[in-house]
Design an enzyme around this catalytic site. Structure first.
Site, short mmCIF file in Angstrom:
data_model
loop_
_atom_site.label_atom_id
_atom_site.label_comp_id
_atom_site.label_asym_id
_atom_site.label_seq_id
_atom_site.Cartn_x
_atom_site.Cartn_y
_atom_site.Cartn_z
N LYS A 192 0.52 -1.43 -0.15
CA LYS A 192 0.56 0.23 0.38
C LYS A 192 0.76 1.02 -0.47
CE LYS A 192 -4.64 -2.10 -0.04
NZ LYS A 192 -5.28 -1.32 -0.77
N GLU A 209 -9.63 5.87 2.85
CA GLU A 209 -10.02 4.60 3.53
C GLU A 209 -9.68 4.15 3.60
OE1 GLU A 209 -9.68 5.08 0.01
OE2 GLU A 209 -9.33 2.72 -0.10
N SER A 261 1.46 -9.78 -0.70
CA SER A 261 1.25 -8.58 -0.11
C SER A 261 1.46 -7.49 0.92
CB SER A 261 -0.10 -7.87 -1.06
OG SER A 261 -0.95 -8.95 0.67
#
Lengths: 262, 411
Positions: free
Chosen positions: B104, B126, B392
């Site tokens: 991210k 968010e 991830s």
């Protein structure tokens, strides 16, 4: 008379009375499915145009009042098809528009426009269908003489405002505040959006550009606002304040009479 | 939503890099379905993206941040024991080793830098699992931007460590108690905030979803994963993988791995969605496997909704995958069969998580564990193949969930 003509006639009739057209919003099937016909009767009697909100699970442009009303309606199994069936049961004193997010509309597919026409709906307002994607609904709606109302906002650029006004049918929905429906907070006249000089200038600009009537909405809940906005718009739209009345078990017609100063 | 096109033509256009088009379409998917209020800020981001992203000084600044703060390039690890057990060569692209513990951060830093160039004073974001929230909070702290993060109440409870991290990094965390109280409700609320202050706010969207240009923008910043992985595979393994496997919620990590590999048609692209409790609507978050086309959060893509167009609640043991739609580029990859998407249920993901811990000394995020199970299944069907798995994120944030699951399993 087709849907677009009925909208024009209703706004024109109010103009003849030297007052702005009153456009009333209610969420379909709220607070109960059983009360829908009675509330629609009351609204179509006291308002010049009526918007029926089609409940959606993810209403990104709505404030807490309409969000909650949608949730309650959905929990009772309200669908676009049910709303159309209810509207289609009889003729109503005022033209009816649907206000719906896109996904429930496209879920009905090719049947959307014919079913709306058959039910006597005059047009559609779709908050998440921007101008650039109007082709998705407009050809089918126009083929059935149904209006597709465009929304303009205080942050709309002048160039885009012209395009929105040029392509609108029925009326142009002038969102008077940047924000969700109902204003920053819901509940009571104290939260009414002020009719500032900026808002007046904004409405004047739209009126200069638009060839169709201009109706102002978002945050309207007092007769003073109706009068002040009505001086610069062809109509005013009342939504969250009416839904609050419905939530409290009141007759929405009484509130519309209050807004009209009667 | 648009005129049907021949699948082969669509695939060729995709291989020719013609998507997204000027309207943000990936074939029939994508686009921009938002309230009129959001058109000007989206236009500004689109123009900013075209003007700024390819400027040498922006690229230099981003490269510096990625190298010296994020910790890129992330390693490519050979998973020796899994390889032996599965009968394949298994390579792991280690986004779990990036700063803040997941992929991210690539997107968060990229968008935060873009927002700063656009002169925006306020960032909203968010988060589902909290990783995007943490990444946004960290990037904003690094660049001196105020940050507000919307997070569903359910996720606030199941991802408590990340809430604490966000707050320590200076972000305001706003629990969302409406809707399904997970990622979807958090996006709804972030969009409402943005509608209320469109010009002074930058919405730092965390996945490859939402209205144009977000799917393209997020893909741009996440593609660093696939570019690095490709180079590292060639250098360390001496060849490209036979398959690249990634978990898919909204799809940012997967598109980051897949996008630079799309034109290498010899590589099978395998996306793994959250199969949750089962195949019933409401029991999973597998929008590509179980969904149908629809519009949510400004984008036409594959969506979990009913015949009336109402969006269904989702279920996954993984907060990061718990979303009823998916990025439009994945929908096109599926339509053109360039990528395959499968679902892995909660129990199997947790089984794969335990296997990865025991055999590789890596605690992956529960999201990532879905990819591990998908890869293991692929290995069973394709012995001897070379497998690249996108790791991830790391699983520290999932410890409360894992403790809860263990309590249920071993009362």
């Amino acid at each position: 008379m087709n849907g677009i003509e009925r909208i024009a006639q209703a706004i024109d009739a109010a103009r003849q009375d030297q007052r702005p057209a009153l456009v009333a919003f209610m969420t379909g099937g709220f607070p109960t499915r059983e009360s829908f016909q009675d509330h629609l009767e009351s609204l179509t009697t006291h308002a010049d145009l009526v918007e029926i909100g089609v409940p959606f699970t993810d209403p990104m442009a709505d404030g807490v009042t309409i969000q909650n009303s949608s949730k309650v309606a959905l929990e009772q199994g309200v669908t676009l098809g049910w709303i159309l069936d209810e509207i289609g049961q009889r003729e109503w004193p005022a033209p009816i528009l649907l206000m719906s997010y896109l996904n429930p509309l496209i879920a009905m597919g090719d049947q959307l426009a014919p079913r709306c026409k058959a039910a006597g709906v005059a047009g559609i307002i779709c908050p998440d269908l921007p101008l650039d994607e109007n082709d998705l609904l407009k050809p089918d709606l126009e083929a059935n003489a149904l209006a597709l109302v465009n929304l303009v906002t205080p942050v709309t650029t002048p160039e885009r405002l012209k395009q929105l006004c040029d392509t609108a049918t029925g009326f142009v929905y002038a969102v008077t505040v940047t924000g969700t429906t109902g204003g920053a907070k819901s509940g009571g006249p104290g939260n009414a959006a002020p009719v500032t000089e900026t808002v007046v200038d904004y409405l004047k600009t739209i009126k200069q550009v638009s060839n169709v009537p201009v109706c102002a909405g978002f945050g309207i809940r007092t007769p003073e606002q109706v009068t002040a906005l009505g001086a610069h718009a062809d109509g005013v739209i009342v939504g969250s304040a009416l839904v609050e009345q419905l939530a409290e078990g009141n007759d929405p017609g009484v509130f519309l009479q209050y807004l009209k100063g009667q | 939503m648009s005129a049907p096109q021949d699948i082969d033509t669509l695939k060729q256009r995709m291989l020719d890099n013609e998507f997204p088009d000027a309207r943000g379409r990936y074939g029939p998917f994508g686009g921009r379905f938002v309230p009129e209020t959001l058109v000007p800020p989206l236009d500004r981001i689109t123009e900013g993206m075209r003007d700024v992203l390819h400027q040498a000084d922006f690229q230099h600044e981003l490269d510096e941040q990625l190298r010296h703060w994020v910790g890129r390039p992330t390693p490519l690890s050979y998973a020796a024991r899994l390889s032996e057990s599965w009968g394949c060569d298994v390579w792991l692209k280690r986004e779990d080793l990036a700063h803040t513990g997941a992929h991210k951060i690539n997107n968060a830093m990229g968008q935060a830098l873009l927002a700063k160039r656009l002169g925006v004073k306020r960032i909203i974001a968010e988060t589902g699992a909290g990783q995007h929230g943490v990444a946004s909070a960290a990037a904003c702290a690094r660049l001196g931007l105020p940050c507000r993060v919307y997070m569903g109440q359910v996720d606030v409870e199941r991802q408590a460590p990340n809430v604490d991290r966000m707050q320590r990094l200076g972000a305001e965390v706003v629990p969302v108690t409406t809707g399904d109280r997970t990622l979807r409700a958090a996006i709804d609320e972030a969009l409402r905030d943005w509608v209320s202050a469109p010009l002074e706010t930058y919405y730092l969207l965390g996945s490859a979803v939402g209205p144009h240009p977000y799917p393209e923008l997020v893909c741009h910043f996440q593609s660093v994963i696939g570019r690095e992985a490709k180079e590292q595979m060639l250098r360390q393994a001496g060849k490209l993988p036979d398959v690249a496997v990634a978990c898919v919620g909204g799809g940012s990590n997967a598109i980051g791995l897949f996008h630079p590999l799309i034109q290498d048609e010899s590589i099978h692209l395998l996306g793994v969605e959250a199969g949750g409790r089962g195949v019933g609507l409401g029991d999973n978050a597998a929008s590509l496997v179980s969904g149908t086309p629809g519009v949510l959060h400004g984008c036409f893509s594959m969506l979990l909704h009913d015949e009336h167009g109402q969006v269904y609640e989702t279920h996954s043991v993984s907060a990061g995958l718990d979303y009823p739609a998916v990025g439009p580029e994945h929908a096109l990859l599926q339509l053109t069969k360039r990528a395959e998407y499968v679902a892995v249920d909660d129990d199997k993901a947790l089984e794969a998580l335990n296997e990865c811990c025991a055999m590789e000394g890596i605690l992956p995020a529960i999201e990532t564990a879905h990819a591990f199970y998908g890869a293991r299944r692929y290995a069973q069907d394709h012995p001897g193949s070379t497998i690249l798995i996108g790791v991830s994120g790391r699983g520290d944030k999932d410890l409360p969930t894992l403790q809860q699951v263990n309590k249920v399993s071993n009362p």
